[in-house]
Structure formats: C-alpha cells, structure tokens
Design a protein around this motif. Structure first.
Motif, PDB file in Angstrom:
ATOM      1  N   GLY A 197       0.822  -1.207   0.000  1.00 51.54           N
ATOM      2  CA  GLY A 197       0.000   0.000   0.000  1.00 51.54           C
ATOM      3  C   GLY A 197       0.854   1.255   0.000  1.00 51.54           C
ATOM      4  O   GLY A 197       2.050   1.220   0.334  1.00 51.54           O
ATOM      5  N   PRO A 198       0.275   2.398  -0.379  1.00 51.63           N
ATOM      6  CA  PRO A 198       1.010   3.667  -0.269  1.00 51.63           C
ATOM      7  C   PRO A 198       1.365   3.919   1.188  1.00 51.63           C
ATOM      8  O   PRO A 198       0.575   3.652   2.093  1.00 51.63           O
ATOM      9  N   VAL A 199       2.570   4.420   1.412  1.00 53.07           N
ATOM     10  CA  VAL A 199       3.106   4.501   2.774  1.00 53.07           C
ATOM     11  C   VAL A 199       2.784   5.840   3.418  1.00 53.07           C
ATOM     12  O   VAL A 199       2.894   6.899   2.785  1.00 53.07           O
ATOM     13  N   VAL A 200       2.418   5.768   4.692  1.00 57.75           N
ATOM     14  CA  VAL A 200       2.284   6.952   5.543  1.00 57.75           C
ATOM     15  C   VAL A 200       3.250   6.791   6.707  1.00 57.75           C
ATOM     16  O   VAL A 200       3.251   5.751   7.378  1.00 57.75           O
ATOM     17  N   LEU A 201       4.068   7.791   6.938  1.00 61.42           N
ATOM     18  CA  LEU A 201       5.001   7.809   8.066  1.00 61.42           C
ATOM     19  C   LEU A 201       4.473   8.789   9.101  1.00 61.42           C
ATOM     20  O   LEU A 201       4.327   9.982   8.825  1.00 61.42           O
ATOM     21  N   LEU A 202       4.166   8.276  10.304  1.00 65.82           N
ATOM     22  CA  LEU A 202       3.595   9.088  11.374  1.00 65.82           C
ATOM     23  C   LEU A 202       4.640   9.296  12.463  1.00 65.82           C
ATOM     24  O   LEU A 202       5.185   8.339  13.008  1.00 65.82           O
ATOM     25  N   HIS A 232       1.639   5.871  20.583  1.00 58.17           N
ATOM     26  CA  HIS A 232       0.214   5.694  20.865  1.00 58.17           C
ATOM     27  C   HIS A 232      -0.597   6.944  20.579  1.00 58.17           C
ATOM     28  O   HIS A 232      -1.829   6.909  20.627  1.00 58.17           O
ATOM     29  N   GLY A 233       0.081   8.046  20.266  1.00 61.34           N
ATOM     30  CA  GLY A 233      -0.639   9.200  19.763  1.00 61.34           C
ATOM     31  C   GLY A 233      -1.406   8.874  18.488  1.00 61.34           C
ATOM     32  O   GLY A 233      -2.347   9.581  18.123  1.00 61.34           O
ATOM     33  N   TYR A 234      -1.025   7.787  17.828  1.00 62.09           N
ATOM     34  CA  TYR A 234      -1.662   7.362  16.575  1.00 62.09           C
ATOM     35  C   TYR A 234      -2.426   6.042  16.727  1.00 62.09           C
ATOM     36  O   TYR A 234      -2.761   5.407  15.721  1.00 62.09           O
ATOM     37  N   ALA A 235      -2.717   5.644  17.946  1.00 68.33           N
ATOM     38  CA  ALA A 235      -3.367   4.356  18.172  1.00 68.33           C
ATOM     39  C   ALA A 235      -4.721   4.246  17.488  1.00 68.33           C
ATOM     40  O   ALA A 235      -5.126   3.152  17.066  1.00 68.33           O
ATOM     41  N   ASP A 236      -5.426   5.349  17.356  1.00 67.22           N
ATOM     42  CA  ASP A 236      -6.736   5.337  16.695  1.00 67.22           C
ATOM     43  C   ASP A 236      -6.656   5.799  15.242  1.00 67.22           C
ATOM     44  O   ASP A 236      -7.368   5.278  14.383  1.00 67.22           O
ATOM     45  N   ALA A 237      -5.787   6.770  14.951  1.00 68.76           N
ATOM     46  CA  ALA A 237      -5.689   7.276  13.582  1.00 68.76           C
ATOM     47  C   ALA A 237      -5.059   6.255  12.649  1.00 68.76           C
ATOM     48  O   ALA A 237      -5.470   6.141  11.480  1.00 68.76           O
ATOM     49  N   ALA A 238      -4.050   5.511  13.121  1.00 63.57           N
ATOM     50  CA  ALA A 238      -3.364   4.563  12.240  1.00 63.57           C
ATOM     51  C   ALA A 238      -4.309   3.505  11.676  1.00 63.57           C
ATOM     52  O   ALA A 238      -4.289   3.238  10.466  1.00 63.57           O
ATOM     53  N   PRO A 239      -5.162   2.861  12.492  1.00 58.00           N
ATOM     54  CA  PRO A 239      -6.094   1.883  11.916  1.00 58.00           C
ATOM     55  C   PRO A 239      -7.060   2.495  10.898  1.00 58.00           C
ATOM     56  O   PRO A 239      -7.474   1.813   9.948  1.00 58.00           O
ATOM     57  N   VAL A 254       3.706   9.681   2.508  1.00 62.05           N
ATOM     58  CA  VAL A 254       3.028  10.812   3.128  1.00 62.05           C
ATOM     59  C   VAL A 254       3.615  10.942   4.531  1.00 62.05           C
ATOM     60  O   VAL A 254       3.635   9.963   5.286  1.00 62.05           O
ATOM     61  N   VAL A 255       4.119  12.095   4.860  1.00 61.61           N
ATOM     62  CA  VAL A 255       4.794  12.308   6.144  1.00 61.61           C
ATOM     63  C   VAL A 255       3.943  13.239   6.992  1.00 61.61           C
ATOM     64  O   VAL A 255       3.560  14.328   6.539  1.00 61.61           O
ATOM     65  N   ALA A 256       3.643  12.808   8.216  1.00 61.31           N
ATOM     66  CA  ALA A 256       2.731  13.583   9.063  1.00 61.31           C
ATOM     67  C   ALA A 256       3.192  13.516  10.512  1.00 61.31           C
ATOM     68  O   ALA A 256       3.787  12.514  10.943  1.00 61.31           O
ATOM     69  N   GLY A 257       2.909  14.575  11.278  1.00 57.19           N
ATOM     70  CA  GLY A 257       3.332  14.554  12.663  1.00 57.19           C
ATOM     71  C   GLY A 257       2.740  15.670  13.495  1.00 57.19           C
ATOM     72  O   GLY A 257       2.096  16.593  12.987  1.00 57.19           O
ATOM     73  N   PHE A 258       2.984  15.568  14.804  1.00 54.00           N
ATOM     74  CA  PHE A 258       2.614  16.620  15.751  1.00 54.00           C
ATOM     75  C   PHE A 258       3.767  16.831  16.710  1.00 54.00           C
ATOM     76  O   PHE A 258       4.587  15.941  16.923  1.00 54.00           O
ATOM     77  N   ASP A 259       3.848  18.041  17.263  1.00 52.56           N
ATOM     78  CA  ASP A 259       4.900  18.413  18.206  1.00 52.56           C
ATOM     79  C   ASP A 259       6.265  18.195  17.534  1.00 52.56           C
ATOM     80  O   ASP A 259       6.464  18.647  16.410  1.00 52.56           O
ATOM     81  N   TRP A 260       7.235  17.543  18.203  1.00 53.42           N
ATOM     82  CA  TRP A 260       8.515  17.298  17.548  1.00 53.42           C
ATOM     83  C   TRP A 260       8.314  16.605  16.201  1.00 53.42           C
ATOM     84  O   TRP A 260       9.064  16.837  15.250  1.00 53.42           O
ATOM     85  N   GLY A 261       7.320  15.740  16.123  1.00 56.08           N
ATOM     86  CA  GLY A 261       7.067  15.018  14.887  1.00 56.08           C
ATOM     87  C   GLY A 261       6.630  15.925  13.754  1.00 56.08           C
ATOM     88  O   GLY A 261       6.952  15.675  12.591  1.00 56.08           O
ATOM     89  N   PHE A 273      -7.575  13.921  11.877  1.00 59.73           N
ATOM     90  CA  PHE A 273      -6.186  13.771  11.462  1.00 59.73           C
ATOM     91  C   PHE A 273      -6.068  12.797  10.290  1.00 59.73           C
ATOM     92  O   PHE A 273      -5.393  13.089   9.293  1.00 59.73           O
ATOM     93  N   ALA A 274      -6.717  11.644  10.405  1.00 62.45           N
ATOM     94  CA  ALA A 274      -6.658  10.658   9.317  1.00 62.45           C
ATOM     95  C   ALA A 274      -7.229  11.236   8.029  1.00 62.45           C
ATOM     96  O   ALA A 274      -6.672  11.024   6.937  1.00 62.45           O
ATOM     97  N   ASP A 275      -8.323  11.972   8.141  1.00 64.17           N
ATOM     98  CA  ASP A 275      -8.907  12.593   6.948  1.00 64.17           C
ATOM     99  C   ASP A 275      -7.936  13.571   6.301  1.00 64.17           C
ATOM    100  O   ASP A 275      -7.863  13.674   5.061  1.00 64.17           O
ATOM    101  N   ALA A 276      -7.193  14.304   7.109  1.00 61.73           N
ATOM    102  CA  ALA A 276      -6.215  15.247   6.563  1.00 61.73           C
ATOM    103  C   ALA A 276      -5.123  14.514   5.797  1.00 61.73           C
ATOM    104  O   ALA A 276      -4.689  14.966   4.726  1.00 61.73           O
ATOM    105  N   VAL A 277      -4.653  13.392   6.328  1.00 59.14           N
ATOM    106  CA  VAL A 277      -3.636  12.602   5.624  1.00 59.14           C
ATOM    107  C   VAL A 277      -4.168  12.119   4.278  1.00 59.14           C
ATOM    108  O   VAL A 277      -3.507  12.248   3.238  1.00 59.14           O
ATOM    109  N   ILE A 278      -5.371  11.581   4.292  1.00 67.20           N
ATOM    110  CA  ILE A 278      -5.980  11.073   3.051  1.00 67.20           C
ATOM    111  C   ILE A 278      -6.189  12.202   2.053  1.00 67.20           C
ATOM    112  O   ILE A 278      -5.885  12.075   0.854  1.00 67.20           O
ATOM    113  N   ASP A 279      -6.684  13.335   2.527  1.00 65.18           N
ATOM    114  CA  ASP A 279      -6.963  14.457   1.627  1.00 65.18           C
ATOM    115  C   ASP A 279      -5.675  15.078   1.084  1.00 65.18           C
ATOM    116  O   ASP A 279      -5.628  15.508  -0.086  1.00 65.18           O
TER     117      ASP A 279
END
Length: 315
Positions: free
Chosen positions: A29-34, A43-50, A103-110, A292-298
């Motif tokens: 699949g197309p890769v997303v790096l969180l 675990h900041g992505y525990a819900d968005a990643a699925p 697709v590269v995405a993050g929050f704070d230091w990320g 957040f997930a919608d933003a990555v997809i969009d």
C-alpha cells in the motif's frame, strides 16, 4: 514484541539506531510515516493509524530516539536531540525499508521533523500533514527574547537548562509528562490507562539525555553534531515547503504554537489549513483521530491531483 494498540513492534537497524516501529496495513500500500513528539509516543496514533489502514495505506509509526524500544547501536554515539538529526533518523528508516516516498505527518517534535523532510527532501514526501504548521527553527531565532507571557509558556525549556531540571525530569518524568499533557490539552479527558500506555515509552535509557539535549541545543547551551551544521544553516533560512500540505490546529491547544497566518507564506505548493473544533488540544491525532486521518488522506489526494495536472502540462 507485541503492542495491544498497534500490533507487533518491529526492530530494524537504521543509521545510528535500532528502531522500534509499528508497521500496519498492506505491504504494497502507499506509505504513511507518522511521527510523534514529546512527551508523547507512538500511541498518539493508536486510533488514527487503523483508520488509515482501512483506507488502504501501509502505516509506519516509529519510536523516536530515546523512546520505547528504539536504542542507539553504539554506546559512544552522541545522544543528540537537535532538530535535523530526527529528520535523518526518518530518512534512514525509509532507506532501510526501501521506501522511496511516503506521506509524512506529525505533531509536536514530529511535526517539525515532517516539516524538515518536506522542506529539504521533498522527493521523499508525497504529501505532508503538520499539526501547528511550520515549526522549523534555528538557534539564532531562539536567542531572541519573547514577551514575558510567551516566555512563561516555555518554562520547562528554562528548567531543562539547569542540572536541577535534568535531575527533576529524571526523577519525575511521568509526573512531568502528565502535567504537560494537561496544560497542552486542557479539555482532553484522558484516563490513567491512556497515559500509562505512553508513559512506558519514557522508560528508555536514553530518554532523558535526548529530551534535555533537544531543549539545550535550541537555546545554544549544548552543541549538536558538527556534520549537521550545513543542514542547520539551511533550516535557519526557513526554507519553503512545496509538497502538497494540510496544516491542522486544535481550537484548545494550550501549548506554545504559532498563529496560522505567520507561516502561510512558507507553504508554496497546494495548501490548506484546518481548525479542528470541540476542545481539541495539542495531541490532535490522539484527541481527534478522524480529523487527522482525513487530513492525511486528503493531502495525498491533493498530491495525486497535482501529479495529474503536471502530467497533463507536460504532454
């Protein structure tokens, strides 16, 4: 090693590190790096990643240096937390996994790390999502004083500049992180189990060294790696980001963050800014995973449309 929220945690040698990371979804699949920040973890992505897996993506969520199961490969390596080295860690992981673009995405230091990747290595970033916008900084800009009310928000940066601060963070790292979570996301009603799940990642032998070095480096109180000086000089010039980008901001972010208007001109490609409402704070991917997930997809769709337009233009 298994992880209840994100499945098996893989380990791979990449650059200076042996990186622990979750690898979810179809391998083709197309890769997303969180990329996570401080004091948070994967675990900041525990819900968005699925959610992204359900949309067909392969999702990579690495522990930063100093977090979780990520370890330095050599005892003699500088425990360096400067901004550019975190981006090079991400590039090393992509290279090791033979991933050309993500697709590269993050929050704070990320988010800052994602910004750096998008600015300096746009060929590796198919699209870009950043919570709180453009966060690339420089030690010169950090040397300039802010109004007292703004300085107050950075109290922990000055605390970490002292040996008392290092000792205090070493002794009270969980209490410290819990305080930051509450002040950065004042309306987020996280429970003990949610916090404890992430706090386990701070029990890393290099965690305190990385955090302290990051903040001392920002203030010019600790040296970085000399081989990264050229990259830092480029970053100090605030390079524009040309890859398709969506920036996000929670309507209740209690952490220091720039006003969206202040960084709009630094995004030179397809761009959109979204405010996520409902009392959403600093840990936006965890507090509002669907947004957040919608933003990555969009953002990825925007990148696909941009490539199609460029293809037509070159026919």
């Amino acid at each position: 090693m298994s992880n209840e929220a994100l499945g098996r945690i893989n380990q791979v040698d990449a650059g200076e590190l042996n990186v622990g990371f979750a690898d979810l979804g179809p391998v083709d699949g197309p890769v997303v790096l969180l990329l996570h920040g401080w004091p948070y973890d994967i675990h900041g992505y525990a819900d968005a990643a699925p959610m992204l897996v359900d949309a067909g993506y392969r999702v990579l969520v690495p522990h930063l240096r100093g977090y979780g199961t990520t370890r330095f490969r050599s005892a003699g390596t500088l425990r360096n937390g400067q901004q550019s080295v975190l981006a090079l860690d991400a590039i090393a992981l992509l290279d090791t996994l033979e991933i050309r673009t993500a697709v590269v995405a993050g929050f704070d230091w990320g988010a800052r790390t994602a910004n750096i990747l998008a600015a300096l290595w746009p060929e590796r970033c198919r699209a870009h999502v950043s919570v709180s916008g453009y966060l690339i900084g420089s030690r010169d800009s950090n040397a300039r004083p802010l109004p007292p009310s703004a300085e107050l928000a950075w109290w922990y940066q000055f605390y970490f500049a002292t040996e008392r601060g290092r000792a205090g963070y070493e002794q009270y790292r969980d209490e410290f992180a819990r305080l930051i979570w509450r002040t950065a996301s004042p309306q987020w009603g996280f429970d003990d189990a949610t916090f404890d799940r992430s706090a386990a990642s701070f029990d890393n032998p290099d965690h305190v060294d990385i955090v302290i070095h990051n903040y001392r480096w920002r203030l010019g109180l600790a040296d970085g790696a000399p081989e990264l000086d050229d990259i830092e000089r480029r970053l100090a010039q605030r390079p524009p980001i040309t890859v398709p980008t969506i920036t996000l901001e929670g309507d209740a972010n209690g952490a220091p963050h720039p006003d969206a208007a202040s960084y709009r001109s630094l995004f030179a490609g397809p761009y959109e800014h979204r405010v996520v409402t409902g009392g959403v704070g600093h840990a936006l991917p965890q507090e509002a995973p669907r947004a957040f997930a919608d933003a990555v997809i969009d953002a990825d769709r925007s990148a696909q449309a941009e490539r199609a337009r460029e293809g037509v233009a070159h026919v």
